[in-house]
Design an enzyme around this catalytic site. Sequence first.
Site, PDB file in Angstrom:
ATOM      1  N   HIS A  82       0.847  -1.191   0.000  1.00  0.00           N
ATOM      2  CA  HIS A  82       0.000   0.000   0.000  1.00  0.00           C
ATOM      3  C   HIS A  82       0.879   1.237   0.000  1.00  0.00           C
ATOM      4  O   HIS A  82       1.870   1.307   0.722  1.00  0.00           O
ATOM      5  CB  HIS A  82      -0.894   0.013   1.245  1.00  0.00           C
ATOM      6  CG  HIS A  82      -1.825   1.182   1.268  1.00  0.00           C
ATOM      7  ND1 HIS A  82      -3.067   1.150   0.667  1.00  0.00           N
ATOM      8  CD2 HIS A  82      -1.688   2.418   1.783  1.00  0.00           C
ATOM      9  CE1 HIS A  82      -3.653   2.321   0.829  1.00  0.00           C
ATOM     10  NE2 HIS A  82      -2.841   3.109   1.498  1.00  0.00           N
ATOM     11  N   ASP A 161     -14.121   3.852   8.635  1.00  0.00           N
ATOM     12  CA  ASP A 161     -13.119   4.760   8.073  1.00  0.00           C
ATOM     13  C   ASP A 161     -13.769   5.701   7.058  1.00  0.00           C
ATOM     14  O   ASP A 161     -13.460   6.887   7.019  1.00  0.00           O
ATOM     15  CB  ASP A 161     -11.980   3.980   7.416  1.00  0.00           C
ATOM     16  CG  ASP A 161     -11.020   4.924   6.707  1.00  0.00           C
ATOM     17  OD1 ASP A 161     -10.453   5.780   7.397  1.00  0.00           O
ATOM     18  OD2 ASP A 161     -10.876   4.845   5.475  1.00  0.00           O
ATOM     19  N   ARG A 168     -13.332  14.000   8.826  1.00  0.00           N
ATOM     20  CA  ARG A 168     -11.983  14.588   8.961  1.00  0.00           C
ATOM     21  C   ARG A 168     -11.718  15.583   7.841  1.00  0.00           C
ATOM     22  O   ARG A 168     -11.103  16.627   8.049  1.00  0.00           O
ATOM     23  CB  ARG A 168     -10.921  13.479   8.911  1.00  0.00           C
ATOM     24  CG  ARG A 168     -10.848  12.660  10.182  1.00  0.00           C
ATOM     25  CD  ARG A 168     -10.000  11.425   9.972  1.00  0.00           C
ATOM     26  NE  ARG A 168      -8.651  11.698   9.526  1.00  0.00           N
ATOM     27  CZ  ARG A 168      -7.908  10.884   8.773  1.00  0.00           C
ATOM     28  NH1 ARG A 168      -8.385   9.704   8.403  1.00  0.00           N
ATOM     29  NH2 ARG A 168      -6.698  11.208   8.393  1.00  0.00           N
ATOM     30  N   SER A 183      -6.562   4.896   9.615  1.00  0.00           N
ATOM     31  CA  SER A 183      -7.396   4.888   8.413  1.00  0.00           C
ATOM     32  C   SER A 183      -6.842   3.885   7.387  1.00  0.00           C
ATOM     33  O   SER A 183      -7.554   3.005   6.885  1.00  0.00           O
ATOM     34  CB  SER A 183      -7.422   6.313   7.825  1.00  0.00           C
ATOM     35  OG  SER A 183      -7.922   6.317   6.529  1.00  0.00           O
ATOM     36  N   LYS A 187      -8.092  -0.558   6.641  1.00  0.00           N
ATOM     37  CA  LYS A 187      -8.441  -1.143   5.337  1.00  0.00           C
ATOM     38  C   LYS A 187      -7.505  -2.306   4.993  1.00  0.00           C
ATOM     39  O   LYS A 187      -7.917  -3.306   4.424  1.00  0.00           O
ATOM     40  CB  LYS A 187      -8.402  -0.058   4.261  1.00  0.00           C
ATOM     41  CG  LYS A 187      -9.549   0.943   4.442  1.00  0.00           C
ATOM     42  CD  LYS A 187      -9.456   2.144   3.527  1.00  0.00           C
ATOM     43  CE  LYS A 187      -8.461   3.144   3.967  1.00  0.00           C
ATOM     44  NZ  LYS A 187      -8.610   4.510   3.543  1.00  0.00           N
TER      45      LYS A 187
HETATM   46  N1  URA Z   1      -5.218   7.658   2.846  1.00  0.00           N
HETATM   47  C1  URA Z   1      -6.149   7.073   3.633  1.00  0.00           C
HETATM   48  O1  URA Z   1      -6.705   6.030   3.282  1.00  0.00           O
HETATM   49  N2  URA Z   1      -6.467   7.643   4.793  1.00  0.00           N
HETATM   50  C2  URA Z   1      -5.877   8.784   5.240  1.00  0.00           C
HETATM   51  O2  URA Z   1      -6.198   9.244   6.310  1.00  0.00           O
HETATM   52  C3  URA Z   1      -4.906   9.400   4.417  1.00  0.00           C
HETATM   53  C4  URA Z   1      -4.591   8.791   3.221  1.00  0.00           C
END
Ligand code: URA
Length: 440
Positions: A82, A161, A168, A183, A187
């Site tokens: 990622h 999220d 946010r 966050s 995932k």
């Molecule tokens: N990418 C994400 O998935 N979450 C964040 O908070 C910042 C970048």
Amino acid sequence: MRMYDMIDKKKYGKEMTKEEIEFVINGYVADEIPDYQMAAWLMAVYYQGMTDEELIYLTDCMAKSGDMVDLSEVKGIKVDKHSTGGVGDKTTLVVAPLVAACGGKVAKMSGRGLGFTGGTIDKLESIPGLVTSMEEKKFFEIVNRLGVAVMGQSANIAPADKKIYALRDVTATVDSIPLIASSIMSKKLAAGSDKIVLDVTVGSGAFMKKKEDAVKLAERMVAIGEGAGRETVAILTNMDVPLGEAVGNDLEILEAIDTLNGNGPEDFKEICEVFAAQMLMLSGSGSAEECKALIKKAISERTALKKFAEMVKEQGGDERYIYEPERFTEAPFKKEFTAEQDGYIFHMDTELCGKTSVLLGAGRTTKESDIDAKAGIRFYKKTGAFVKKGEVLATLYASEEQKLKDACEYLKAGYVFSAAEPPAQKAVIARITKDGAEYF
Ligand code: URA
């Protein structure tokens, strides 16, 4: 429990328990906690931070707010990768088939572009016919057979999220290290892989502009992954210049194909090799040297390119575009962007470069807007290059002539020139594991 007390506790920097964190997250997802209270709690987290224990509980709760993908049907060690995002970041397009060609298993769930950063799913969908939404069963079957498939993240991966991120975004709490770490990792944990390699980008085109912050973010994400029993390695990479030469969907696919053919820009090639090697090492494919040798062979013998073409075909795409990239047609309009003075390119505002590509049509300006697969930029000269006035630095591509003019004007502000040569930049900066940091 009362949300008022949770906000008060965090406001004074006290450590919250697992039950308290679950009360906040589950209550917010269930619409029992209103946005204004959640926003106040997020701001308290922004200022007070979180301990590693709190962060592990928060991430686990966010991951479990939706589907936890069970990859047990896929045989072998599944390794995920990622990136925290960047400009011209097409690494997955090369690394995923490359790792699979070397015997690894990559069941990759990817996202779309976010702000000035591009997304793997948008890039892949510029290959005619290719689909990125599919039944899990088919996804597992392709990964078992080919070793690789890339699909869009299903709607029910970490819904907490999704809801928190949207809040946010409008309450100035995106740029908080624990909130970004939870966050992303919620995932990743929900996506089910056994091992995780993180690309933590740093510089003017990344979320983290400073190296110290990127190191902190990497350490927090590694702690979360390891805390959840997934071996996790983070690599810090330079995003103070666009990665490679191409920015934009078709253009980045073309650069990925070029790289899988053994060509491609040096910085991009280096990053792909480092990530593929890390993923293979975590998969148990051998030592660093052995994995590097596997990678070199997969590129020189074109097995990684073939793997990419097979994946494209399995996902409904036209594989001829991979073997005959000239099938991709160019945008209707293009314009050269030239240097206004002699000198070294001292700095490139990479976020501005990304925003320029969005202006050209390569990204979305609203959640609903379409992207133009042909739009984008090819950068020939980047930070550190000496250029002459009038020399071509980049070519801009768009479907409307006016967009090219506006984008060229906008891009000018992204360059700083100097008489003195700027310090050289490394593409790969550091490797961070649970045992500490190693700087290159
Ligand atoms: N990418 C994400 O998935 N979450 C964040 O908070 C910042 C970048």
